[in-house]
Design an enzyme around this catalytic site. Structure first.
Site, short mmCIF file in Angstrom:
data_model
loop_
_atom_site.label_atom_id
_atom_site.label_comp_id
_atom_site.label_asym_id
_atom_site.label_seq_id
_atom_site.Cartn_x
_atom_site.Cartn_y
_atom_site.Cartn_z
N SER A 135 0.88 -1.17 0.00
CA SER A 135 0.00 0.00 0.00
C SER A 135 0.92 1.22 0.00
CB SER A 135 -0.87 -0.04 1.26
OG SER A 135 -1.58 1.17 1.40
N LYS A 161 -0.94 -1.10 -4.55
CA LYS A 161 -2.15 -0.31 -4.24
C LYS A 161 -1.69 1.10 -3.94
CE LYS A 161 -4.56 0.03 0.22
NZ LYS A 161 -5.18 -0.77 1.31
N LYS A 163 -2.84 4.94 -2.64
CA LYS A 163 -3.86 5.74 -1.98
C LYS A 163 -4.30 6.82 -2.95
CE LYS A 163 -3.95 3.86 2.13
NZ LYS A 163 -5.17 3.28 2.68
N ASP A 188 -7.04 2.94 -3.19
CA ASP A 188 -7.78 2.99 -1.93
C ASP A 188 -8.09 4.44 -1.61
OD1 ASP A 188 -8.85 2.71 0.59
OD2 ASP A 188 -7.08 1.74 1.49
N GLU A 213 -10.93 0.63 -3.48
CA GLU A 213 -11.25 0.31 -2.08
C GLU A 213 -11.97 1.48 -1.41
OE1 GLU A 213 -7.67 -1.12 -0.21
OE2 GLU A 213 -8.57 -1.07 1.78
N ASP A 238 -13.58 -1.85 2.92
CA ASP A 238 -12.67 -1.94 4.05
C ASP A 238 -13.41 -1.40 5.28
OD1 ASP A 238 -10.75 -1.34 6.02
OD2 ASP A 238 -9.30 -0.43 4.69
O1 OSB Z 1 -7.14 1.79 4.41
O2 OSB Z 1 -5.88 0.09 4.27
C1 OSB Z 1 -6.11 1.20 4.74
C2 OSB Z 1 -3.15 2.25 6.89
C3 OSB Z 1 -3.79 2.93 7.91
C4 OSB Z 1 -5.15 3.08 7.85
C5 OSB Z 1 -5.88 2.54 6.80
C6 OSB Z 1 -5.25 1.84 5.79
C7 OSB Z 1 -3.85 1.73 5.84
C8 OSB Z 1 -3.07 1.07 4.79
C9 OSB Z 1 -1.72 0.55 5.20
O3 OSB Z 1 -3.40 1.03 3.63
C10 OSB Z 1 -1.52 -0.86 4.88
C11 OSB Z 1 -0.26 -1.36 5.50
O4 OSB Z 1 -0.23 -1.65 6.72
O5 OSB Z 1 0.73 -1.48 4.78
MG MG Z 2 -8.26 0.60 3.05
#
Ligand code: OSB
Ligand code: MG
Length: 376
Positions: A135, A161, A163, A188, A213, A238
């Protein structure tokens, strides 16, 4: 197993690189660890609540007093035969799932140790290695993002992925696809859009994304179902899925075609397994989400990811992407093919670096059976 004492700790760990979502940028994690002592066996759990109530209403400062005043007292002095028994003991407390998960998972961790079985086997897992994705947060520039993607692809990760949020979406996807036309790519939004942006969200379909997401409100399935009807791209939920009933409702409504399972968000391993089973029954693939965990939460995510329906690469990646030094030994490593090898040893399969944890601890409270403690 008699639950004799529960130790709560806050440790602070700076991130190797800042992490930015549509709602916040953070540079360091305040990590809330719990350990439970049961007749000579110690289990560890991690409460994944954030520094702020931005991802969910739970945050570290709500989890701590809920644990000291309600959840730990509900468990202390009780005799349980398995981690799963914690659910009923804590059921009087509504919500506070991340706090509950930390305690329930610590008991599963202890149970696995006591039974001399790998935690993942106890959970019902079958995989010997798990596929990994990453991510990648919002960066200061498009160039910086492309560089990060290149680094992660070179490291072997099997799904990228990114953001996204308004202003950091279609242009970014276009640049990624210009350079890598056929990688597994998803995005996401962490609830950054509304249904009024339907026409904009439809543009996401041009980029052959594996999923988008949680595009809409954190607590919604109904409008996600309306959006899913209009999009070719699969929606993955999520934030909105808090348990098996949510998963069933969302799937039946057509609100998503993929589910992200975070064990903290759903309240512990028992409920995570139940969500997994609902999705499996409905032909919906799942993957394991991450919350920037330390090695303890990470090792639990690895164990969970061994269940059959975790068919998509998860957000469970190497310790070194987050931490200069992780609090477990060995640190979590990912192979050049993008897999984590599941440990064969009993328990979580990673040793705790007690001295390092002690050094990083900024707050600690020990609660014992039969000893009432003033709230703090
Ligand atoms: O939405 O998946 C999410 C981190 C903090 C809060 C929400 C999210 C995330 C991540 C990090 O996407 C994923 C990871 O731990 O690498
Ligand atoms: Mg998420």
């Amino acid at each position: 197993m008699k639950i004799e004492s529960i130790t709560l700790r806050e440790i602070q760990m700076p991130l190797v690189h800042f992490f930015e979502t549509s709602f916040v940028r953070i540079y360091s994690r305040r990590i809330f660890l719990v350990s439970v002592d049961c007749e000579g066996v110690r289990g560890w759990g991690e409460c994944v609540a954030g520094e702020d109530p931005f991802y969910s209403s739970e945050w570290i400062e709500s989890a701590w007093p809920t644990m000291t005043k309600y959840l730990a007292p509900a468990l202390l002095g009780k005799v349980v035969s398995q981690g799963r028994d914690a659910v009923a003991l804590m059921a009087r407390v509504r919500g506070h799932r991340m706090a509950k998960a930390a305690l329930e998972n610590a008991l599963w961790d202890a149970e696995a140790r006591a039974k001399q079985q790998p935690l993942w086997k106890l959970l019902g897992g079958t995989r010997t290695e798990i596929p990994c994705g990453v991510s990648i947060g919002i960066q200061d520039s498009h160039e910086q993002l492309l560089e990060k993607i290149e680094t992660e692809l070179n490291a072997g990760y099997r799904r990228i992925k990114v953001k996204c949020k308004p202003g950091w979406d279609v242009e970014v996807f276009g640049k990624i696809r210009d350079r890598w036309s056929d990688i597994l790519l998803s995005c996401d939004a962490n609830s950054a859009y509304t249904l009024e942006q339907m026409d904009h969200l439809k543009k996401f379909d041009r980029f052959n994304l594996l999923m988008i997401e949680q595009p809409l409100w954190h607590d919604d399935f109904y409008f996600h179902a309306q959006l899913q009807k209009k999009l070719k791209t699969s929606i993955c939920l999520d934030e909105a899925i808090h348990g098996a009933r949510d998963a069933q409702a969302a799937i039946e409504l057509g609100a998503c075609r993929i589910v992200n399972i975070k064990v903290g968000r759903v309240g512990g391993f028992s409920e995570a397994i139940a969500v997994h089973n609902v999705a499996l029954k409905n032909g919906i693939p799942v993957w394991c989400g991450g919350m920037l965990e330390s090695g303890i939460g990470r090792s639990h995510n690895i164990a969970l990811s061994t269940l059959k329906n975790f068919t998509l690469p998860g957000d469970v990646s190497a310790s070194r992407r987050y931490w200069k030094e992780d609090i477990i030994e060995p640190a979590v490593e990912v192979s050049a093919q993008g897999f984590i090898k599941v440990p064969e040893t009993a328990g979580r399969g990673f040793k705790i670096r007690t001295d390092l944890i002690e050094k990083l601890t900024v707050r600690k409270k020990i609660l014992r059976a039969g000893v009432s403690s003033a709230a703090d």
